[in-house]
Structures are given as structure tokens and as C-alpha cells.
Design a protein around this motif. Structure first.
Motif, short mmCIF file in Angstrom:
data_model
loop_
_atom_site.label_atom_id
_atom_site.label_comp_id
_atom_site.label_asym_id
_atom_site.label_seq_id
_atom_site.Cartn_x
_atom_site.Cartn_y
_atom_site.Cartn_z
N HIS A 24 -2.05 5.47 1.19
CA HIS A 24 -2.04 4.00 1.18
C HIS A 24 -0.62 3.48 0.96
O HIS A 24 -0.13 2.63 1.70
CB HIS A 24 -2.93 3.48 0.05
CG HIS A 24 -4.39 3.43 0.37
ND1 HIS A 24 -5.06 4.42 1.05
CD2 HIS A 24 -5.32 2.49 0.09
CE1 HIS A 24 -6.33 4.09 1.17
NE2 HIS A 24 -6.52 2.91 0.59
N TYR A 25 0.01 3.98 -0.11
CA TYR A 25 1.32 3.45 -0.50
C TYR A 25 2.37 3.55 0.61
O TYR A 25 3.12 2.61 0.86
CB TYR A 25 1.89 4.23 -1.70
CG TYR A 25 1.09 4.23 -2.97
CD1 TYR A 25 0.29 3.15 -3.33
CD2 TYR A 25 1.16 5.31 -3.85
CE1 TYR A 25 -0.42 3.17 -4.53
CE2 TYR A 25 0.47 5.34 -5.03
CZ TYR A 25 -0.34 4.27 -5.37
OH TYR A 25 -1.03 4.30 -6.55
N GLU A 78 -2.19 -3.15 -2.03
CA GLU A 78 -0.95 -2.64 -1.45
C GLU A 78 0.08 -3.73 -1.20
O GLU A 78 1.27 -3.43 -1.08
CB GLU A 78 -1.26 -1.88 -0.16
CG GLU A 78 -2.11 -0.65 -0.35
CD GLU A 78 -1.61 0.28 -1.44
OE1 GLU A 78 -0.38 0.53 -1.50
OE2 GLU A 78 -2.44 0.75 -2.24
#
Length: 500
Positions: free
Chosen positions: A232-233, A196
Motif C-alpha cells: 500500500h505505502y 494512504e
């Protein structure tokens, strides 16, 4: 410009786990044996097939003279376009529709593709929203044409307006990322990020150049949205933007909030809830649940090892924990793990094949200026590149954002198994921040659309959690009107208002 190629659906990572990988049906008459470990390529292929996608290539890596132009790091090239070619359709001048490429400065040759749709209501003060599809490795065009974009694809591959496109409430960006996904491409596989940090830095650099090219939108409120692996992003990008603003680096992006739909954010908590969700929804028996729960301690240990050691231990945690999902799905049969009300017919759970047909048409390529670069709906290579990222916890970035007044909306369709509402609710309630106790004590209220309950809402301060009725993994596809009202009301600070 160019299209990337593989195919996946926007359902993220968990999808991969969940496929029908477990081959032996588990019942309470048998003790659990280790489920087969499939390679990442096999998992990715199963995911792609479940959406009836048939990408020609596994990733958008070009060779030879297929690049659009000479690579200039940090350069953004954009054009206006219209999908409507007949004389009766709106002109390019009438539509604020743009498509472009951004050349990533940290890369050897990576170009990130995006669509930008200005507000359909011609409201130049409307917020700017960025949408990120999951996978990892699925194109955001999956959402654009099947969920919350301006258009829907008709059976004859013509486009019709989406009455509930999010461009009705915002100016919206759809970005193909990580590199190698969708129309985004490179000539060097080393340009594909593996975590990430890489993902959020690429997106932050893109946003800096985007706002430089569109200065009239700099003052507008900015929101980050996405679903599935975007659990997540989205928080990673929100944290990157917030820290960039606080450090006075580059253009100040007017970040007001972020929203995650049916996301994977805190695996350690979310994996614990799979068996309970499955039992509550009659996917497994009480005895099945008790047997499956014996797998949880090893999963928890593996995740803790991933958090402390990183690297291959995170891949091991993925393989360890996916046994929970695989065993549940081996019992429940051909249930559609994105929407448990539905069944999958063989490997096919959805049919998104028209997306590839549309985006590979020459007229569409010409309109977008993407040349002969292939469209990769979902990339198994990108998927594999993120293997050690999957089991990471990205809830840890959120408390600081809440404390600084950034609004956070976590929403989830009630019938999704793979990133289910129960696991999402649990991690939201467990998150430590100054308003944790007040949020836990908040009254559950109805989210109302057209006078009817469309969901259940808990809110305190900048944090909201919404369980959406009648929806699976892809809330804007299953409940488009409710999703548009959710977005519009939330951005205006009144999520429980009964109309847009």
C-alpha cells in the motif's frame, strides 16, 4: 529524539489476518461455519507474539516532558552517530550514518524518526533508496537489523556488518511510520494517519525537508522500496512524489522507480489465489479448496462495496475475506505463514526479541540521541488506525507511473503464504496499461546468482516481476545475496544480469 514502542514484525497486514485465529479445523466432512471474529487488538497481539516481541506500550504517544525539544512544524533535526564505541571501531567521521526526527507540519506534535546510511562504498552518486516496513505499524528497524540494513545483531547484542546490506548499492533511508511506530512519536493520537493519503503526504513532506538538508543527494536517482503492507505505502508514495514533481511543488525528487516485496496491493485479486497457492503447496486438499472457494464470492462483493462506499464497509470486507485465510490455516496447523517450509512453535514463528533489547540499551539511546522515549517495534494502535485502509486497491496508482517511465519491480519469495507470489503475479498480469499484452507474452527467464538460478523473471518495458527461489515473506533475510543483486541490477536497468 525518541524511540516508539510496540512490537510487530515487518510483515504486514496479512499477517494479522493469518495468525492462528481460526480455532475450528475445517475438513471436507463439514460445511464451513463462520470463523470467529477477533478484535483488531487480538489480531495485532497475535502478530506481535509470533515475532517474540514484547513492547511495553501499544503506541508511541508521549505525555509530560518526554519530548526531545520544542515542537517546530517542518523542522528536521539530525545527528551523526556510530554504534561502534570501542577505539578500534570506525569513527563517526568515517561513517555516513545519521539518525533524525522530522516534525510533521500537518500535525499537532508528531515527530517522524529515521535512519540514513550513506553508501558503504562511499559512492556519493549512488541512488537514494527509502525502505518502508509494513504491519501496518511495524518499525523499519526490523528490516534494518534482520534484512537489508548495514548491520546484523549477534546473540550478545553486538553488531556485525551485513555483507549484503543495501547500503552497498545505495544511500538508504529507513523510516518509522506511520506516526506512533518505532521511534516516531506524538503527544496526540489524532496525529496517527488512517489512510494512504495521510501516510504519503507525511512521507512526501519528510522527503522534501530531507533533500533540503542534504542537497548533494538531490540529483541522485531515487527509489522507493518496502514489503508486506508496504504494498500500500510504496505505490501511494510513488504517486504522491510523481504528482508533486509534475506540479512543480517544492524540490523535484528524482524518482526513477519503486519495488514491492511480498506486498498486499490488490486485495480483490490476491484473496482469490490463497486457496490455489495452499493446494499447490499441499497445505489443503482439493476438496478443502473447493469448500474454501465458496467463500470467495462474498469476499469479492465485500471488497467492491468497500471500493464504492468506503468507511466501515472496508472493515467489514476485511472480516469477510479473512475467513479464507483463517480456514486454510486452521487446516494446515502450525505452519509458518511467512515461510511454509517452517513450523511455528506455539505462538512463536520468529525470534526478533534482540531488536527490542538492543534499541532499549542506554548506550544505543545515547548514540542516537533519542532520550528516554521507548521503542515500539510494532504498534497495535497504529494497526487499528489503518483498519479501513487494508482492503483498498493500490494497483490503480501504478499504470500512470508506468506510462511515464517509472520503473516498477514486484518481487516475492516463493514460500510466503500471507502475501504469496501467485496472488502478486496475478494482479501484476491483470493490471491494465499499454504494455499489458507484451508483459503477459514476455519470456520467463532465469534470475541467476553465482551461476545458479535464484528466481524466475518476467519483464517488459518498465515493469518486472520476480519470483525468488528459497525465500519466504522476508526475501532480504532469506536470500540476502540474491536480494542485493536484485536491487543493484534493477536500479542499473539490467535485472537479468548475472552479477552485481
Amino acid at each position: 529524539m525518541g524511540f516508539s514502542k510496540t512490537s510487530l514484525s515487518l510483515l504486514l497486514l496479512f499477517v494479522l489476518f493469518s495468525s492462528s485465529y481460526a480455532t475450528s479445523r475445517i475438513t471436507h466432512h463439514h460445511s464451513f461455519s463462520s470463523t470467529p471474529k477477533f478484535s483488531p487488538n487480538q489480531r495485532a497481539e497475535k502478530l506481535i507474539k509470533s515475532f517474540n516481541l514484547l513492547p511495553k506500550d501499544p503506541v508511541n504517544i508521549i505525555h509530560g516532558d518526554h519530548s526531545i525539544d520544542h515542537f517546530v512544524p517542518g523542522k528536521l533535526v539530525e545527528k551523526k552517530f556510530s554504534f561502534f564505541s570501542d577505539s578500534n571501531g570506525p569513527s563517526i567521521e568515517d561513517l555516513g550514518h545519521h539518525a533524525g526526527y522530522y516534525s510533521l507540519p500537518r500535525s499537532k506534535s508528531a515527530r517522524m524518526f529515521y535512519f540514513f546510511f550513506e553508501s558503504r562504498k562511499n559512492n556519493k552518486d549512488a541512488p537514494v533508496v527509502i525502505w518502508l516496513t509494513g504491519g501496518p505499524g511495524c518499525s523499519s528497524e526490523l528490516a534494518l537489523f534482520y534484512e537489508n540494513g548495514p548491520f546484523k545483531i549477534a546473540n550478545n547484542l553486538s553488531l556485525v556488518w551485513n555483507d549484503y546490506g543495501w547500503d552497498k548499492a545505495s544511500n538508504i533511508l529507513f523510516v518509522d511510520q506511520p506516526i506512533g511506530t518505532g521511534f516516531s512519536y506524538t503527544s496526540n493520537e489524532d496525529d496517527i494517519p488512517h489512510d494512504e493519503t495521510g501516510v504519503s503526504n507525511d512521507l512526501y513532506d519528510f522527503l522534501q525537508e530531507f533533500f533540503k538538508q542534504h542537497p548533494k543527494f538531490i540529483k541522485n536517482d531515487f527509489y522507493i522500496t518496502g514489503e508486506s503492507y508496504a504494498g500500500h505505502y510504496v505505490p501511494a508514495l510513488a504517486s504522491r512524489v510523481h504528482h508533486g514533481n509534475k506540479g512543480k511543488k517544492g524540490i523535484t525528487i528524482n524518482l526513477k522507480g519503486f519495488a514491492i516485496g511480498n506486498g498486499l496491493t490488490n486485495p480483490a485479486i490476491q484473496y482469490q489465489e490463497y486457496s490455489q497457492f495452499a493446494f499447490d503447496n499441499k497445505m489443503i486438499t482439493k476438496q478443502d479448496q473447493a469448500d474454501i472457494n465458496k467463500l470467495i464470492p462474498d469476499c469479492e462483493v465485500a471488497i467492491k462495496t468497500c471500493e464504492s462506499k468506503g468507511g466501515e464497509s472496508c472493515s467489514s470486507a476485511l472480516y469477510q475475506c479473512e475467513q479464507i485465510i483463517n480456514n486454510i490455516l486452521s487446516i494446515s496447523g502450525n505452519v509458518n505463514y511467512y515461510d511454509i517450509r517452517k513450523k511455528c512453535q506455539g505462538p512463536l514463528c520468529y525470534d526478533f526479541s534482540n531488536l527490542e533489547k538492543l534499541l532499549n540499551k542506554k548506550t544505543v539511546r545515547d548514540a542516537l540521541g533519542v532520550g528516554d522515549i521507548d521503542f515500539v517495534s510494532c504498534s497495535r494502535v497504529v494497526y487499528n488506525a489503518m483498519l479501513q485502509d487494508w482492503m483498498r486497491n493500490f494497483e490503480v496508482d501504478i499504470p500512470e507511473l508506468l506510462e511515464d517511465g517509472i520503473k516498477v519491480l514486484i518481487y516475492a519469495g516463493e514460500f510466503d503464504f500471507i502475501c504469496n507470489w501467485l496472488g502478486n503475479s496475478k494482479w501484476v498480469h491483470a493490471m491494465g496499461w499499454s504494455g499489458q499484452k507484451q508483459f503477459a507474452a514476455s519470456k520467463t527467464v532465469q534470475f541467476v546468482v553465482d551461476g545458479t538460478q535464484a528466481g524466475l523473471l518476467n519483464s517488459y518495458g518498465p515493469l518486472s516481476f520476480l519470483k525468488v527461489n528459497g525465500a519466504g515473506h522476508m526475501v532480504p533475510m532469506d536470500q540476502p545475496k540474491a536480494a542485493l543483486q536484485m536491487l543493484a541490477n534493477w536500479m542499473h536497468g539490467n535485472l537479468n544480469r548475472t552479477s552485481i
